[in-house]
Write a protein that holds these residues in place. Sequence first.
Motif, PDB file in Angstrom:
ATOM      1  N   VAL A 101       7.032  -4.831 -10.269  1.00  0.00           N
ATOM      2  CA  VAL A 101       7.482  -6.221 -10.171  1.00  0.00           C
ATOM      3  C   VAL A 101       8.000  -6.427  -8.739  1.00  0.00           C
ATOM      4  O   VAL A 101       8.952  -5.763  -8.323  1.00  0.00           O
ATOM      5  CB  VAL A 101       8.581  -6.535 -11.201  1.00  0.00           C
ATOM      6  CG1 VAL A 101       9.179  -7.927 -10.962  1.00  0.00           C
ATOM      7  CG2 VAL A 101       8.017  -6.461 -12.618  1.00  0.00           C
ATOM      8  N   ALA A 102       7.341  -7.291  -8.004  1.00  0.00           N
ATOM      9  CA  ALA A 102       7.745  -7.575  -6.622  1.00  0.00           C
ATOM     10  C   ALA A 102       8.851  -8.623  -6.652  1.00  0.00           C
ATOM     11  O   ALA A 102       8.633  -9.768  -7.055  1.00  0.00           O
ATOM     12  CB  ALA A 102       6.550  -8.085  -5.820  1.00  0.00           C
ATOM     13  N   MET A 162      14.893   0.320  -8.407  1.00  0.00           N
ATOM     14  CA  MET A 162      14.706  -0.684  -7.362  1.00  0.00           C
ATOM     15  C   MET A 162      14.279   0.047  -6.078  1.00  0.00           C
ATOM     16  O   MET A 162      13.932   1.220  -6.121  1.00  0.00           O
ATOM     17  CB  MET A 162      15.998  -1.465  -7.161  1.00  0.00           C
ATOM     18  CG  MET A 162      16.780  -1.706  -8.453  1.00  0.00           C
ATOM     19  SD  MET A 162      17.892  -3.111  -8.442  1.00  0.00           S
ATOM     20  CE  MET A 162      18.983  -2.691  -7.115  1.00  0.00           C
ATOM     21  N   SER A 163      14.327  -0.649  -4.930  1.00  0.00           N
ATOM     22  CA  SER A 163      13.810  -0.033  -3.696  1.00  0.00           C
ATOM     23  C   SER A 163      14.406   1.343  -3.446  1.00  0.00           C
ATOM     24  O   SER A 163      13.716   2.260  -3.009  1.00  0.00           O
ATOM     25  CB  SER A 163      14.097  -0.936  -2.490  1.00  0.00           C
ATOM     26  OG  SER A 163      13.328  -2.112  -2.577  1.00  0.00           O
ATOM     27  N   ALA A 164      15.717   1.493  -3.706  1.00  0.00           N
ATOM     28  CA  ALA A 164      16.411   2.721  -3.316  1.00  0.00           C
ATOM     29  C   ALA A 164      16.169   3.887  -4.272  1.00  0.00           C
ATOM     30  O   ALA A 164      16.315   5.046  -3.875  1.00  0.00           O
ATOM     31  CB  ALA A 164      17.914   2.454  -3.208  1.00  0.00           C
ATOM     32  N   ASP A 165      15.792   3.579  -5.514  1.00  0.00           N
ATOM     33  CA  ASP A 165      15.776   4.679  -6.497  1.00  0.00           C
ATOM     34  C   ASP A 165      14.603   4.626  -7.483  1.00  0.00           C
ATOM     35  O   ASP A 165      14.637   5.278  -8.524  1.00  0.00           O
ATOM     36  CB  ASP A 165      17.107   4.706  -7.269  1.00  0.00           C
ATOM     37  CG  ASP A 165      17.436   3.375  -7.928  1.00  0.00           C
ATOM     38  OD1 ASP A 165      16.542   2.511  -8.016  1.00  0.00           O
ATOM     39  OD2 ASP A 165      18.591   3.195  -8.369  1.00  0.00           O
ATOM     40  N   PHE A 166      13.528   3.881  -7.117  1.00  0.00           N
ATOM     41  CA  PHE A 166      12.448   3.716  -8.099  1.00  0.00           C
ATOM     42  C   PHE A 166      11.710   5.019  -8.393  1.00  0.00           C
ATOM     43  O   PHE A 166      11.184   5.214  -9.491  1.00  0.00           O
ATOM     44  CB  PHE A 166      11.464   2.616  -7.676  1.00  0.00           C
ATOM     45  CG  PHE A 166      10.606   2.945  -6.493  1.00  0.00           C
ATOM     46  CD1 PHE A 166       9.413   3.644  -6.633  1.00  0.00           C
ATOM     47  CD2 PHE A 166      10.986   2.547  -5.225  1.00  0.00           C
ATOM     48  CE1 PHE A 166       8.629   3.948  -5.535  1.00  0.00           C
ATOM     49  CE2 PHE A 166      10.208   2.847  -4.116  1.00  0.00           C
ATOM     50  CZ  PHE A 166       9.025   3.556  -4.272  1.00  0.00           C
ATOM     51  N   LYS A 188       2.672   9.173  -6.281  1.00  0.00           N
ATOM     52  CA  LYS A 188       3.265  10.501  -6.062  1.00  0.00           C
ATOM     53  C   LYS A 188       4.360  10.800  -7.084  1.00  0.00           C
ATOM     54  O   LYS A 188       4.389  11.883  -7.671  1.00  0.00           O
ATOM     55  CB  LYS A 188       3.879  10.545  -4.657  1.00  0.00           C
ATOM     56  CG  LYS A 188       3.210  11.577  -3.765  1.00  0.00           C
ATOM     57  CD  LYS A 188       4.056  11.868  -2.535  1.00  0.00           C
ATOM     58  CE  LYS A 188       3.178  12.282  -1.369  1.00  0.00           C
ATOM     59  NZ  LYS A 188       3.641  11.765  -0.097  1.00  0.00           N
ATOM     60  N   ALA A 189       5.244   9.833  -7.280  1.00  0.00           N
ATOM     61  CA  ALA A 189       6.362  10.044  -8.216  1.00  0.00           C
ATOM     62  C   ALA A 189       5.838  10.261  -9.629  1.00  0.00           C
ATOM     63  O   ALA A 189       6.331  11.111 -10.373  1.00  0.00           O
ATOM     64  CB  ALA A 189       7.319   8.857  -8.166  1.00  0.00           C
ATOM     65  N   GLN A 238       0.835  -1.205   0.000  1.00  0.00           N
ATOM     66  CA  GLN A 238       0.000   0.000   0.000  1.00  0.00           C
ATOM     67  C   GLN A 238       0.869   1.254   0.000  1.00  0.00           C
ATOM     68  O   GLN A 238       0.650   2.188  -0.782  1.00  0.00           O
ATOM     69  CB  GLN A 238      -0.949  -0.012   1.218  1.00  0.00           C
ATOM     70  CG  GLN A 238      -2.024   1.048   1.140  1.00  0.00           C
ATOM     71  CD  GLN A 238      -2.769   1.030  -0.211  1.00  0.00           C
ATOM     72  OE1 GLN A 238      -3.335   0.005  -0.604  1.00  0.00           O
ATOM     73  NE2 GLN A 238      -2.721   2.130  -0.950  1.00  0.00           N
ATOM     74  N   GLN A 239       1.879   1.256   0.862  1.00  0.00           N
ATOM     75  CA  GLN A 239       2.770   2.428   0.937  1.00  0.00           C
ATOM     76  C   GLN A 239       3.512   2.640  -0.382  1.00  0.00           C
ATOM     77  O   GLN A 239       3.704   3.769  -0.831  1.00  0.00           O
ATOM     78  CB  GLN A 239       3.777   2.249   2.080  1.00  0.00           C
ATOM     79  CG  GLN A 239       3.145   2.465   3.450  1.00  0.00           C
ATOM     80  CD  GLN A 239       4.126   2.222   4.598  1.00  0.00           C
ATOM     81  OE1 GLN A 239       5.213   1.684   4.384  1.00  0.00           O
ATOM     82  NE2 GLN A 239       3.735   2.595   5.804  1.00  0.00           N
ATOM     83  N   LEU A 240       3.893   1.519  -0.973  1.00  0.00           N
ATOM     84  CA  LEU A 240       4.618   1.582  -2.238  1.00  0.00           C
ATOM     85  C   LEU A 240       3.734   2.185  -3.334  1.00  0.00           C
ATOM     86  O   LEU A 240       4.166   3.035  -4.115  1.00  0.00           O
ATOM     87  CB  LEU A 240       5.045   0.167  -2.613  1.00  0.00           C
ATOM     88  CG  LEU A 240       6.251  -0.015  -3.491  1.00  0.00           C
ATOM     89  CD1 LEU A 240       7.424   0.796  -3.009  1.00  0.00           C
ATOM     90  CD2 LEU A 240       6.628  -1.493  -3.524  1.00  0.00           C
ATOM     91  N   LYS A 241       2.478   1.742  -3.377  1.00  0.00           N
ATOM     92  CA  LYS A 241       1.535   2.279  -4.378  1.00  0.00           C
ATOM     93  C   LYS A 241       1.405   3.788  -4.213  1.00  0.00           C
ATOM     94  O   LYS A 241       1.377   4.520  -5.204  1.00  0.00           O
ATOM     95  CB  LYS A 241       0.161   1.615  -4.218  1.00  0.00           C
ATOM     96  CG  LYS A 241       0.204   0.122  -4.458  1.00  0.00           C
ATOM     97  CD  LYS A 241      -0.553  -0.302  -5.723  1.00  0.00           C
ATOM     98  CE  LYS A 241      -0.066  -1.652  -6.199  1.00  0.00           C
ATOM     99  NZ  LYS A 241      -0.460  -2.752  -5.281  1.00  0.00           N
TER     100      LYS A 241
END
Length: 228
Positions: A30-31, A201-205, A15-16, A7-10
């Motif tokens: 892609v998880a 990826m997690s750090a820079d998506f 936002k981005a 949810q937080q990722l969505k």
Amino acid sequence: MIKKNLQQLKDRIDKAASKVGRNPMNVKLVAVSKRFPVHSIIEAHQHNQVHFGENYIQEVQDKSPDIPKEAMIHFIGHLQSNKAKAAATHCDMIETVDRLKLGKALNKHLVTLEKTIDILIQVNIGEDPQKAGVAANQAEDLLVQLNQLTNLRVCGLMTMPPQEENPEQSRPHFRNLRQLAQKLQDKHLFKVEKPELSMGMSADFEIAIEEGATIIRVGTAIFGARQK
Ligand SMILES: *Cc1c(COP(=O)(O)O)cnc(C)c1O
């Protein structure tokens, strides 16, 4: 925890995307479930996650019987030609094709399986000796050759930029990948209307999305830290 992380990722993806006027629907998550047990995939799938990324063919084979049928497996690790048969059998997209020999091996097995598969060309956009991928100036030749193979559909480009402390340092690499894809697209070399760009990826998506990513590959931010 997986539900909350997704949810937080969505929210962060939304936002981005809106920051640069893009539709978040055009960013596929892609998880990356490598080195997490198959029940993590099942749990994420219960929360509507469809695309999963795996790095190791043996792991894909082991998990395969228990992976939900509707889940789509993206292979994102280094693929040896002698593992092409298993990859062709178990994966829905291969994101890491970086040489003709691998493309030919995949195609041979796909012909036998009577199956066509979507692939991406992995580009070593940052010329990092630690990273796989075709050199940017060789990508066009490879694409033209891969296009000759009947059962592969080259849908776009994928990259892993050099690891940097500050995610902002990935931005020029992402931008270069997008410009390379645009150049190839202008020559009508992709078999799709709009090429995919798998980057971030997690750090820079978020930066990758700002630079046009259509596929982001996120592990840690969904499943937590992987065991070494
Ligand atoms: C592991 C991996 C990812 C995910 O990395 P995180 O930092 O866990 O988000 C993405 N792409 C590739 C190619 C990977 O190997």
